[in-house]
Write a protein that holds these residues in place. Structure first.
Motif, PDB file in Angstrom:
ATOM      1  N   ASP A 114       0.803  -1.218   0.000  1.00 27.74           N
ATOM      2  CA  ASP A 114       0.000   0.000   0.000  1.00 27.74           C
ATOM      3  C   ASP A 114       0.835   1.266   0.000  1.00 27.74           C
ATOM      4  O   ASP A 114       0.538   2.214  -0.714  1.00 27.74           O
ATOM      5  CB  ASP A 114      -0.916   0.016   1.239  1.00 27.74           C
ATOM      6  CG  ASP A 114      -2.039  -0.997   1.124  1.00 27.74           C
ATOM      7  OD1 ASP A 114      -2.529  -1.205   0.000  1.00 27.74           O
ATOM      8  OD2 ASP A 114      -2.417  -1.596   2.157  1.00 27.74           O
ATOM      9  N   LEU A 115       1.871   1.284   0.831  1.00 29.70           N
ATOM     10  CA  LEU A 115       2.642   2.510   1.052  1.00 29.70           C
ATOM     11  C   LEU A 115       4.119   2.180   1.192  1.00 29.70           C
ATOM     12  O   LEU A 115       4.467   1.165   1.796  1.00 29.70           O
ATOM     13  CB  LEU A 115       2.182   3.190   2.353  1.00 29.70           C
ATOM     14  CG  LEU A 115       0.702   3.537   2.485  1.00 29.70           C
ATOM     15  CD1 LEU A 115       0.343   3.781   3.944  1.00 29.70           C
ATOM     16  CD2 LEU A 115       0.383   4.756   1.636  1.00 29.70           C
ATOM     17  N   ALA A 116       4.968   3.069   0.677  1.00 30.39           N
ATOM     18  CA  ALA A 116       6.407   2.848   0.842  1.00 30.39           C
ATOM     19  C   ALA A 116       7.158   4.165   0.708  1.00 30.39           C
ATOM     20  O   ALA A 116       6.682   5.116   0.081  1.00 30.39           O
ATOM     21  CB  ALA A 116       6.924   1.847  -0.201  1.00 30.39           C
ATOM     22  N   VAL A 117       8.329   4.187   1.320  1.00 27.11           N
ATOM     23  CA  VAL A 117       9.259   5.305   1.172  1.00 27.11           C
ATOM     24  C   VAL A 117      10.656   4.717   1.030  1.00 27.11           C
ATOM     25  O   VAL A 117      10.865   3.536   1.309  1.00 27.11           O
ATOM     26  CB  VAL A 117       9.238   6.249   2.398  1.00 27.11           C
ATOM     27  CG1 VAL A 117       7.880   6.908   2.559  1.00 27.11           C
ATOM     28  CG2 VAL A 117       9.618   5.496   3.687  1.00 27.11           C
ATOM     29  N   GLY A 118      11.620   5.548   0.625  1.00 25.48           N
ATOM     30  CA  GLY A 118      12.995   5.048   0.568  1.00 25.48           C
ATOM     31  C   GLY A 118      13.957   6.098   0.061  1.00 25.48           C
ATOM     32  O   GLY A 118      13.554   7.130  -0.485  1.00 25.48           O
ATOM     33  N   CYS A 119      15.233   5.818   0.250  1.00 26.97           N
ATOM     34  CA  CYS A 119      16.310   6.735  -0.126  1.00 26.97           C
ATOM     35  C   CYS A 119      16.705   6.544  -1.583  1.00 26.97           C
ATOM     36  O   CYS A 119      16.557   5.456  -2.140  1.00 26.97           O
ATOM     37  CB  CYS A 119      17.583   6.410   0.643  1.00 26.97           C
ATOM     38  SG  CYS A 119      17.463   6.602   2.398  1.00 26.97           S
ATOM     39  N   THR A 120      17.302   7.574  -2.163  1.00 32.13           N
ATOM     40  CA  THR A 120      17.890   7.409  -3.498  1.00 32.13           C
ATOM     41  C   THR A 120      19.412   7.556  -3.471  1.00 32.13           C
ATOM     42  O   THR A 120      20.054   7.516  -4.505  1.00 32.13           O
ATOM     43  CB  THR A 120      17.313   8.432  -4.504  1.00 32.13           C
ATOM     44  OG1 THR A 120      17.606   9.749  -4.032  1.00 32.13           O
ATOM     45  CG2 THR A 120      15.814   8.276  -4.671  1.00 32.13           C
ATOM     46  N   TYR A 121      19.976   7.758  -2.289  1.00 31.40           N
ATOM     47  CA  TYR A 121      21.434   7.979  -2.246  1.00 31.40           C
ATOM     48  C   TYR A 121      22.228   6.743  -1.825  1.00 31.40           C
ATOM     49  O   TYR A 121      23.436   6.807  -1.708  1.00 31.40           O
ATOM     50  CB  TYR A 121      21.780   9.170  -1.340  1.00 31.40           C
ATOM     51  CG  TYR A 121      21.193   9.111   0.061  1.00 31.40           C
ATOM     52  CD1 TYR A 121      21.732   8.285   1.032  1.00 31.40           C
ATOM     53  CD2 TYR A 121      20.097   9.892   0.398  1.00 31.40           C
ATOM     54  CE1 TYR A 121      21.190   8.234   2.303  1.00 31.40           C
ATOM     55  CE2 TYR A 121      19.549   9.853   1.668  1.00 31.40           C
ATOM     56  CZ  TYR A 121      20.103   9.021   2.625  1.00 31.40           C
ATOM     57  OH  TYR A 121      19.560   8.963   3.877  1.00 31.40           O
ATOM     58  N   LYS A 122      21.540   5.639  -1.565  1.00 29.27           N
ATOM     59  CA  LYS A 122      22.260   4.420  -1.177  1.00 29.27           C
ATOM     60  C   LYS A 122      22.536   3.601  -2.446  1.00 29.27           C
ATOM     61  O   LYS A 122      23.342   4.004  -3.265  1.00 29.27           O
ATOM     62  CB  LYS A 122      21.455   3.676  -0.111  1.00 29.27           C
ATOM     63  CG  LYS A 122      21.425   4.487   1.197  1.00 29.27           C
ATOM     64  CD  LYS A 122      20.530   3.918   2.267  1.00 29.27           C
ATOM     65  CE  LYS A 122      20.642   4.780   3.523  1.00 29.27           C
ATOM     66  NZ  LYS A 122      19.633   4.467   4.542  1.00 29.27           N
ATOM     67  N   TYR A 123      21.827   2.491  -2.632  1.00 36.66           N
ATOM     68  CA  TYR A 123      22.092   1.669  -3.830  1.00 36.66           C
ATOM     69  C   TYR A 123      21.632   2.334  -5.122  1.00 36.66           C
ATOM     70  O   TYR A 123      21.922   1.842  -6.205  1.00 36.66           O
ATOM     71  CB  TYR A 123      21.421   0.307  -3.684  1.00 36.66           C
ATOM     72  CG  TYR A 123      22.024  -0.552  -2.609  1.00 36.66           C
ATOM     73  CD1 TYR A 123      23.180  -1.285  -2.839  1.00 36.66           C
ATOM     74  CD2 TYR A 123      21.442  -0.630  -1.356  1.00 36.66           C
ATOM     75  CE1 TYR A 123      23.736  -2.086  -1.836  1.00 36.66           C
ATOM     76  CE2 TYR A 123      21.981  -1.419  -0.353  1.00 36.66           C
ATOM     77  CZ  TYR A 123      23.134  -2.147  -0.607  1.00 36.66           C
ATOM     78  OH  TYR A 123      23.674  -2.937   0.380  1.00 36.66           O
ATOM     79  N   LEU A 124      20.896   3.447  -5.016  1.00 37.45           N
ATOM     80  CA  LEU A 124      20.470   4.121  -6.246  1.00 37.45           C
ATOM     81  C   LEU A 124      21.476   5.171  -6.713  1.00 37.45           C
ATOM     82  O   LEU A 124      21.325   5.728  -7.799  1.00 37.45           O
ATOM     83  CB  LEU A 124      19.084   4.751  -6.068  1.00 37.45           C
ATOM     84  CG  LEU A 124      17.904   3.781  -5.978  1.00 37.45           C
ATOM     85  CD1 LEU A 124      16.598   4.546  -5.802  1.00 37.45           C
ATOM     86  CD2 LEU A 124      17.814   2.895  -7.218  1.00 37.45           C
ATOM     87  N   ASN A 125      22.468   5.493  -5.890  1.00 33.98           N
ATOM     88  CA  ASN A 125      23.583   6.348  -6.310  1.00 33.98           C
ATOM     89  C   ASN A 125      23.181   7.756  -6.741  1.00 33.98           C
ATOM     90  O   ASN A 125      23.796   8.347  -7.637  1.00 33.98           O
ATOM     91  CB  ASN A 125      24.372   5.666  -7.454  1.00 33.98           C
ATOM     92  CG  ASN A 125      24.744   4.241  -7.125  1.00 33.98           C
ATOM     93  OD1 ASN A 125      25.309   3.983  -6.065  1.00 33.98           O
ATOM     94  ND2 ASN A 125      24.402   3.299  -7.990  1.00 33.98           N
ATOM     95  N   GLY A 126      22.154   8.302  -6.089  1.00 31.06           N
ATOM     96  CA  GLY A 126      21.694   9.652  -6.441  1.00 31.06           C
ATOM     97  C   GLY A 126      22.528  10.774  -5.829  1.00 31.06           C
ATOM     98  O   GLY A 126      22.339  11.931  -6.187  1.00 31.06           O
ATOM     99  N   GLY A 127      23.432  10.449  -4.928  1.00 30.01           N
ATOM    100  CA  GLY A 127      24.298  11.477  -4.347  1.00 30.01           C
ATOM    101  C   GLY A 127      23.807  11.954  -2.994  1.00 30.01           C
ATOM    102  O   GLY A 127      22.639  11.780  -2.648  1.00 30.01           O
TER     103      GLY A 127
END
Ligand SMILES: *Cc1c(COP(=O)(O)O)cnc(C)c1O
Length: 442
Positions: A245-258
């Motif tokens: 239903d719902l989720a959040v998460g970082c983009t700077y870890k395994y997604l390498n967004g900086g």
């Protein structure tokens, strides 16, 4: 131990594949080099800026490496978008939060377009979606979360419970293993409005079964809010297929967004119009530039946005996603399983005699892309590794050394060398030269 049953397909398909020795024998460096040579993701390492080839970076689960394309990509946005275009560039910047969100949704989250947006930090998104979920379950007064979860998640839920007079019910997952469904089930009743859990545990790397958790919570009428920070970009995620239903998460870890790249939030389409978030900002407003009198949120996922996004940081997610899309999440997972197994094999063979214990689930399928090693001197060992052995990993209390192995750029030879140097640091006790005092950032 790598066995045919759990060795990723792509890594056994090759008949020339080296046979790894039994668990008690460490694989040789030559075998590590052979695994690198046969690694289908090996060439993607060149798409990252490796400015110091002598440093072994095993902390990409905290801050992913810089994709080589990112600096120029950002320079263009700074020079052309901001420098030349000035305010006119908002014509195209305005929908980036949902446009890049759609890319994330379809490429790495197993969600549908229109269900994901980039926004704020993981902490703030967790707050927004938790409030929205609690409001959607009037009459229920309990929020359930893991007493071992990442601190910000716990603090935010403790704060919410205090602000709203709710019961904050903590389940206690084992330190080194996934939270059992029985333990979670025992904490659920018809007063529970919301369950918040991390897909991959930040300390142990333990991976949960999203579909099973969703089903269990739903049977009690509760919503689940997933924190995907340590999973996204490293384990395949199927938000739709698991009924999330719902989720959040970082983009700077395994997604390498900086550093500080904006987080993402996901709200299942069917829930969007019934949920309201607490920050009534103009980025969630229908006809934003009509500057209307009353707040009237848009129907789509943008209603969970609040204010102006950090355009430069948001843009940096795009070149990072390019690399992930080339690799494909399933090939990333295949390599993660192999790397993790390789590290565990070395730890078993070399480190156990120095008092190191695997503090993660043993089965590679039960982990994300990092492992934790327990040792009473983990903090000083971590410092000695960085200062003397060129190995960057991190420390998490009470006594864990966290070894992150992002598959896009981590080599088997790096893992071999890091474990070899770790063995030396332990054998020489060179860590004894370092202070017990923690630095501000660990
Ligand atoms: C890294 C991480 C965060 C970070 O939150 P920020 O708001 O970006 O500081 C939150 N939750 C989990 C589980 C994490 O691993």
């Amino acid at each position: 131990m790598i066995t045919p049953a759990d060795t990723p397909r792509s890594l056994v398909a090759d008949a020339a594949r080296p046979q790894l020795p039994p668990a008690s024998l460490a694989p040789s460096r030559r075998q590590a080099a052979q695994l690198d040579a046969a690694d289908p993701l090996g060439p993607l390492r060149a798409q990252f800026q490796i400015s110091d080839p002598d440093t072994i970076y095993l902390d990409g689960n905290s801050l992913g490496r810089l994709p080589a394309a990112t600096p120029l990509f950002l320079a263009d946005i700074v020079n052309d978008g901001w420098g030349k275009g000035l305010v006119r560039s908002w014509d195209h910047w305005i929908d980036w939060a949902s446009r890049i969100g759609d890319r994330l949704a379809t490429q790495v989250l197993g969600a549908r377009p229109g269900e994901v947006a980039l926004s704020d930090s993981t902490s703030v998104n967790l707050y927004k979606l938790a409030v929205a979920a609690l409001d959607a379950r009037p009459g229920r007064g309990t929020v359930v979360f893991d007493a071992q979860d990442f601190p910000t998640d716990r603090y935010i839920l403790q704060g919410l419970a205090e602000q709203r007079g709710l019961t904050a019910r903590q389940v206690h997952s084992p330190m080194d293993a996934p939270l059992g469904l029985d333990r979670l089930g025992a904490a659920l009743d018809d007063d529970v409005a919301l369950v918040v859990l991390s897909l991959v545990h930040y300390r142990s790397g333990a991976l949960l079964d999203m579909a099973a958790v969703n089903e269990l919570a739903r049977a009690h009428g509760a919503l689940v809010l997933w924190d995907l920070s340590h999973g996204v970009g490293s384990v395949p995620i199927d938000l739709s297929g698991t009924g999330s239903d719902l989720a959040v998460g970082c983009t700077y870890k395994y997604l390498n967004g900086g550093p500080g790249s904006p987080a993402f939030l996901y709200v299942r389409r069917e829930l969007q119009t019934t949920l309201r978030q607490p920050v009534w900002g103009w980025y969630g407003q229908r006809d934003q530039f009509h500057f209307g009198d009353a707040y009237q949120p848009v129907d789509g996922v943008e209603r969970f946005l609040a204010g102006t996004p950090p355009v430069l940081s948001m843009a940096a997610v795009e070149p990072a996603l390019d690399v992930i899309e080339q690799a494909g999440v399933h090939r990333i997972r295949d390599k993660a399983l192999a790397l993790g197994d390789f590290a565990v094999q070395l730890a078993d063979a070399w480190l156990a005699e120095h008092g190191v214990r695997l503090a993660s689930p043993r089965g590679p399928e039960q982990r994300g892309s990092h492992i934790s090693l327990a040792h009473p001197e983990a903090w000083r060992v971590c410092r000695a590794l960085a200062a003397e052995a060129g190995v960057v990993c991190d420390y998490r209390g009470p006594d864990r050394l966290r070894i992150g192995m992002p598959p896009l750029y981590t080599r088997f030879t790096e893992v071999w060398d890091a474990m070899d140097r770790l063995r030396d640091v332990l054998a020489d006790r060179s860590y004894e030269r370092y202070s017990h005092a923690l630095t501000r950032v660990t």
